[in-house]
Scaffold this motif. Structure first.
Motif, PDB file in Angstrom:
ATOM      1  N   ASP A 110      56.058  27.094  51.873  1.00  0.00           N
ATOM      2  CA  ASP A 110      56.628  26.283  52.945  1.00  0.00           C
ATOM      3  C   ASP A 110      56.345  27.030  54.249  1.00  0.00           C
ATOM      4  O   ASP A 110      57.105  27.904  54.668  1.00  0.00           O
ATOM      5  N   PHE A 111      55.240  26.671  54.901  1.00  0.00           N
ATOM      6  CA  PHE A 111      54.797  27.441  56.059  1.00  0.00           C
ATOM      7  C   PHE A 111      55.753  27.315  57.247  1.00  0.00           C
ATOM      8  O   PHE A 111      55.879  28.252  58.033  1.00  0.00           O
ATOM      9  N   GLN A 112      56.435  26.173  57.382  1.00  0.00           N
ATOM     10  CA  GLN A 112      57.377  26.011  58.487  1.00  0.00           C
ATOM     11  C   GLN A 112      58.522  27.010  58.355  1.00  0.00           C
ATOM     12  O   GLN A 112      58.880  27.702  59.319  1.00  0.00           O
ATOM     13  N   THR A 113      59.104  27.099  57.155  1.00  0.00           N
ATOM     14  CA  THR A 113      60.184  28.066  56.927  1.00  0.00           C
ATOM     15  C   THR A 113      59.677  29.489  57.082  1.00  0.00           C
ATOM     16  O   THR A 113      60.362  30.362  57.623  1.00  0.00           O
ATOM     17  N   LEU A 114      58.451  29.699  56.630  1.00  0.00           N
ATOM     18  CA  LEU A 114      57.844  31.023  56.726  1.00  0.00           C
ATOM     19  C   LEU A 114      57.715  31.464  58.180  1.00  0.00           C
ATOM     20  O   LEU A 114      58.067  32.601  58.532  1.00  0.00           O
ATOM     21  N   LEU A 115      57.253  30.570  59.045  1.00  0.00           N
ATOM     22  CA  LEU A 115      57.094  30.907  60.457  1.00  0.00           C
ATOM     23  C   LEU A 115      58.447  31.108  61.134  1.00  0.00           C
ATOM     24  O   LEU A 115      58.589  31.974  62.006  1.00  0.00           O
ATOM     25  N   ASP A 116      59.444  30.321  60.739  1.00  0.00           N
ATOM     26  CA  ASP A 116      60.772  30.443  61.343  1.00  0.00           C
ATOM     27  C   ASP A 116      61.401  31.803  61.022  1.00  0.00           C
ATOM     28  O   ASP A 116      62.140  32.365  61.841  1.00  0.00           O
ATOM     29  N   LYS A 117      61.100  32.326  59.835  1.00  0.00           N
ATOM     30  CA  LYS A 117      61.714  33.586  59.401  1.00  0.00           C
ATOM     31  C   LYS A 117      60.830  34.800  59.685  1.00  0.00           C
ATOM     32  O   LYS A 117      61.286  35.938  59.531  1.00  0.00           O
ATOM     33  N   ALA A 118      59.578  34.579  60.072  1.00  0.00           N
ATOM     34  CA  ALA A 118      58.634  35.689  60.249  1.00  0.00           C
ATOM     35  C   ALA A 118      59.065  36.595  61.399  1.00  0.00           C
ATOM     36  O   ALA A 118      59.562  36.129  62.428  1.00  0.00           O
ATOM     37  N   THR A 119      58.871  37.883  61.214  1.00  0.00           N
ATOM     38  CA  THR A 119      59.158  38.875  62.259  1.00  0.00           C
ATOM     39  C   THR A 119      57.910  39.714  62.507  1.00  0.00           C
ATOM     40  O   THR A 119      56.955  39.688  61.718  1.00  0.00           O
ATOM     41  N   LEU A 120      57.947  40.461  63.590  1.00  0.00           N
ATOM     42  CA  LEU A 120      56.786  41.268  63.987  1.00  0.00           C
ATOM     43  C   LEU A 120      56.766  42.580  63.200  1.00  0.00           C
ATOM     44  O   LEU A 120      56.877  43.678  63.755  1.00  0.00           O
ATOM     45  N   LYS A 121      56.581  42.443  61.889  1.00  0.00           N
ATOM     46  CA  LYS A 121      56.573  43.645  61.041  1.00  0.00           C
ATOM     47  C   LYS A 121      55.404  44.556  61.373  1.00  0.00           C
ATOM     48  O   LYS A 121      55.501  45.774  61.239  1.00  0.00           O
ATOM     49  N   ALA A 122      54.273  43.978  61.787  1.00  0.00           N
ATOM     50  CA  ALA A 122      53.121  44.817  62.118  1.00  0.00           C
ATOM     51  C   ALA A 122      53.449  45.760  63.269  1.00  0.00           C
ATOM     52  O   ALA A 122      52.961  46.891  63.321  1.00  0.00           O
ATOM     53  N   ALA A 123      54.277  45.297  64.196  1.00  0.00           N
ATOM     54  CA  ALA A 123      54.705  46.139  65.318  1.00  0.00           C
ATOM     55  C   ALA A 123      55.948  46.942  64.982  1.00  0.00           C
ATOM     56  O   ALA A 123      56.511  47.603  65.856  1.00  0.00           O
ATOM     57  N   GLN A 124      56.389  46.866  63.703  1.00  0.00           N
ATOM     58  CA  GLN A 124      57.590  47.548  63.227  1.00  0.00           C
ATOM     59  C   GLN A 124      58.815  47.110  64.025  1.00  0.00           C
ATOM     60  O   GLN A 124      59.653  47.913  64.428  1.00  0.00           O
ATOM     61  N   GLU A 125      58.889  45.803  64.245  1.00  0.00           N
ATOM     62  CA  GLU A 125      60.027  45.221  64.933  1.00  0.00           C
ATOM     63  C   GLU A 125      60.625  44.121  64.056  1.00  0.00           C
ATOM     64  O   GLU A 125      59.917  43.467  63.294  1.00  0.00           O
ATOM     65  N   GLU A 126      61.929  43.938  64.195  1.00  0.00           N
ATOM     66  CA  GLU A 126      62.604  42.862  63.471  1.00  0.00           C
ATOM     67  C   GLU A 126      62.718  41.600  64.315  1.00  0.00           C
ATOM     68  O   GLU A 126      63.305  40.615  63.888  1.00  0.00           O
ATOM     69  N   ALA A 127      62.144  41.626  65.506  1.00  0.00           N
ATOM     70  CA  ALA A 127      62.198  40.459  66.384  1.00  0.00           C
ATOM     71  C   ALA A 127      61.364  39.329  65.799  1.00  0.00           C
ATOM     72  O   ALA A 127      60.324  39.570  65.167  1.00  0.00           O
ATOM     73  N   PRO A 128      61.789  38.081  65.982  1.00  0.00           N
ATOM     74  CA  PRO A 128      60.992  36.945  65.492  1.00  0.00           C
ATOM     75  C   PRO A 128      59.691  36.824  66.270  1.00  0.00           C
ATOM     76  O   PRO A 128      59.533  37.419  67.341  1.00  0.00           O
ATOM     77  N   LEU A 129      58.759  36.051  65.731  1.00  0.00           N
ATOM     78  CA  LEU A 129      57.505  35.816  66.446  1.00  0.00           C
ATOM     79  C   LEU A 129      57.804  35.148  67.783  1.00  0.00           C
ATOM     80  O   LEU A 129      58.675  34.278  67.865  1.00  0.00           O
TER      81      LEU A 129
END
Length: 606
Positions: A215-234
């Motif tokens: 479910d890509f919509q839910t995935l994008l809503d929950k995704a965070t900037l893990k690559a930048a080691q941040e918990e902030a949402p996209l």
């Protein structure tokens, strides 16, 4: 001498990257028994071989002309079929995007939004150009992208991507590994490429592959900037952009519409995607690999490749090193005798040259003086950059100390958690600045060494000039001087507005592109001078610049560059960024827009 594996016209020297289709190697091209140049060579896996790559690779040769020699795909492609099919192109020091993601993930080095947008900007440019030529990629993934140690990106599988896609049905292992990027609509080539681009961008931001059938919509809503080691949402604008690429809602009908939206996301937000920042990251992440490659390449340039010539192949009987070949000692003795003879001849030439310098009263080479001035200017720029980084590091240290003091004084659990998060972020920024400081220090040391060496050469040349002053010569035009005079070689396409007489009535449509108002001349690349690479020829770099409403250059796109890693493209980009521009005009108002093609000429050095 190193050990090499013969493959067609190339000697494979080192494996650089592996992927679902096979591997990419650093290879050597020889002339006789001497080193000629390095190249990158793609070999294919046994699975792709069995799928029919050996019989169909020649089809890739018909795609190469469609690429138009654009640097974004790599340059100098050569396709060789046969029992061991392979593809070769000009060598660029770097690693694949897949390797970058994996190493940054393992070493927990933050990969920021700016870095992700820098990469995706280059990849998107390649996809747009392919689609504009009526071609599509079809199997785009991080394995498709080569990232140079200088921060530039290339889609290096473009010549054979469509061919490889047609073989996936017979290559189940490759298809399984590429599955996250192949979930776009199968009957729409543009949307399939844009979906894959979105999947790559998602992975750059999260360091996670797009799941299969999720479910890509839910995935994008929950995704965070893990690559930048941040918990902030996209960021909201990036999440919306990814939604159009991945969800199939409001898809981009044309590449032009996609490109317009991409540029809005890149430049309207609080981001500064630049290859300069990406170069710092690459040098930090792959410092050991870069140093190891440089040492190996230097050794390869000095190797004797007698064993790999036609005569040597008959002598070595399976040996992989020249030292193992019978009769090598005699050949080496002959080489020494030849070296002595050549050395004697060179000594005679040097003596005659000294006599000419002492008695002919030549002038000190003005090119050397100009080169020294360029080195000194570059050193000042690096010192300024280092000073800025030092100030930034000091500020981060003070902020860290202040946060630590607040953390020790507060008693609220929530407040401690908030401060601790800020402290972690400040520490990550401090580490990044320290890495940039080390890289700047290394560049400064190299620059000072080059400047000192050139200054010594200049001083030695000046002491050999006779007491009588040389006859004055008329000053020679500096590189790109012609481009600075409006009446000289034009560097941009004139617009109807600039050509129209003032007495004419104003046109109904007064739109015009951005234009150069003051063009800075590029410095001849020091790397090319040091390596004496085709300095007797004129070189040209064609590019265009994306200009802001205020006339500031935001992005430089190389249309046609100079092959090889000699610095011509970089010098032209630097000159373009230092030049002055007037913004594009639409409906009588300044707007962001591209300039027409600008040509930078690097005149030959005598």
């Amino acid at each position: 001498m190193g050990t090499y594996t013969r493959l067609g016209s190339y000697l494979l020297a080192s494996d650089l990257a592996s992927d679902p289709f096979g591997a990419i190697h650093r290879a050597v091209v020889i002339t006789g028994s001497n080193f000629d140049r390095h190249a990158l060579v793609r070999t294919f896996s046994e699975e792709m071989f069995q799928a029919g790559m050996n019989t169909r690779l020649s089809e890739a040769g018909r795609v190469v002309p469609l690429l138009g020699g654009a640097r974004i795909y790599g340059l100098g492609y050569r396709v060789e079929s046969g029992k061991a099919p392979h593809v070769a192109w000009d060598y660029v020091p770097g690693r694949s995007l897949a390797q970058l993601i994996e190493k940054a993930r393992q070493e927990q080095i933050p990969f920021g939004v700016d870095h992700a947008l820098t990469v995706i900007q280059g990849v998107a440019q390649g996809i747009v150009q392919m689609q504009a030529k009526g071609a599509s990629h079809g199997v785009l993934s991080p394995h498709s992208v080569w990232v140079s140690f200088e921060g530039a990106t290339q889609i290096v599988d473009a010549p054979y991507a469509a061919l490889a896609k047609s073989m996936l049905a017979k290559a189940p292992t490759a298809k399984r590994k590429l599955a996250p990027y192949l979930q776009g609509p199968e009957n729409d080539a543009l949307q399939q490429d844009l979906f894959a681009l979105g999947a790559v961008l998602y992975e750059l931001l999260t360091f996670e592959q797009l799941p299969l059938g999720g479910d890509f919509q839910t995935l994008l809503d929950k995704a965070t900037l893990k690559a930048a080691q941040e918990e902030a949402p996209l960021p909201a604008e990036i999440r919306a952009f990814l939604g159009r690429l991945l969800l199939g809602r409001q898809p981009f009908a044309t590449v032009e519409a996609f490109n317009t939206e991409l540029e809005r996301v890149l430049y309207d937000g609080e981001y500064s995607p630049t290859t300069f920042n990406m170069a710092f990251f690459m040098h930090t992440l792959f410092r050991e690999e870069n140093d190891r490659d440089a040492l190996a390449m230097k050794a390869e340039q000095g190797d004797n490749y007698l064993a790999y010539t036609a005569a040597g192949e008959t002598l070595r009987s399976g040996a992989t090193r020249v030292e193992h070949i019978d009769g090598h000692a005699a050949e080496e003795a002959n080489q020494k005798n030849k070296t002595l003879l050549i050395g004697g001849g060179l000594a005679a030439v040097v003596i005659l040259g000294l006599g000419y310098i002492l008695f002919g009263r030549p002038k000190v080479d003005p090119a050397m003086q100009k080169q020294l001035a360029e080195l000194q200017l570059l050193k000042v720029q690096i010192e300024q950059q280092k000073s800025d980084l030092d100030a930034k590091a000091k500020a981060e240290t003070e902020k860290t100390a202040q946060l630590q003091k607040q953390l020790s004084e507060t008693k609220s659990v929530e407040e401690k958690a908030r401060i601790q998060k800020q402290l972690d972020e400040a520490q990550a920024r401090k580490l990044e600045v320290e890495r940039q400081q080390r890289l700047a220090e290394q560049k400064l040391a190299e620059q000072k060494a080059a400047e000192q060496k050139l200054a010594e050469q200049k001083k030695a040349a000046e002491t050999k000039v006779a007491a009588a002053p040389p006859a004055p010569e008329p000053p020679k035009p500096q590189p790109m001087q012609e481009a600075q005079r409006p009446a000289a070689v034009p560097t941009q396409v004139p617009t109807p507005q600039t050509a129209a007489p003032q007495t004419m009535a104003p046109a109904v449509n007064n739109d015009q592109p951005a234009r150069v108002t003051s063009q800075i001349a590029p410095a001849f690349p020091l790397r090319a001078v040091q390596m004496r690479w085709e300095t007797n020829l004129d070189h040209f770099v064609r590019l265009k610049v994306f200009v802001s409403e205020q006339g500031h250059p935001l992005k430089v796109s190389v249309i046609e560059g100079v092959s090889g890693s000699y610095g011509f493209d970089e010098a032209a980009i630097e000159a373009a960024n230092k030049s002055s521009f007037s913004p594009a005009v639409r409906d009588g108002k300044p707007v962001r827009g591209w300039t027409p093609e600008i040509v930078y000429k690097f005149p030959k050095r005598r």
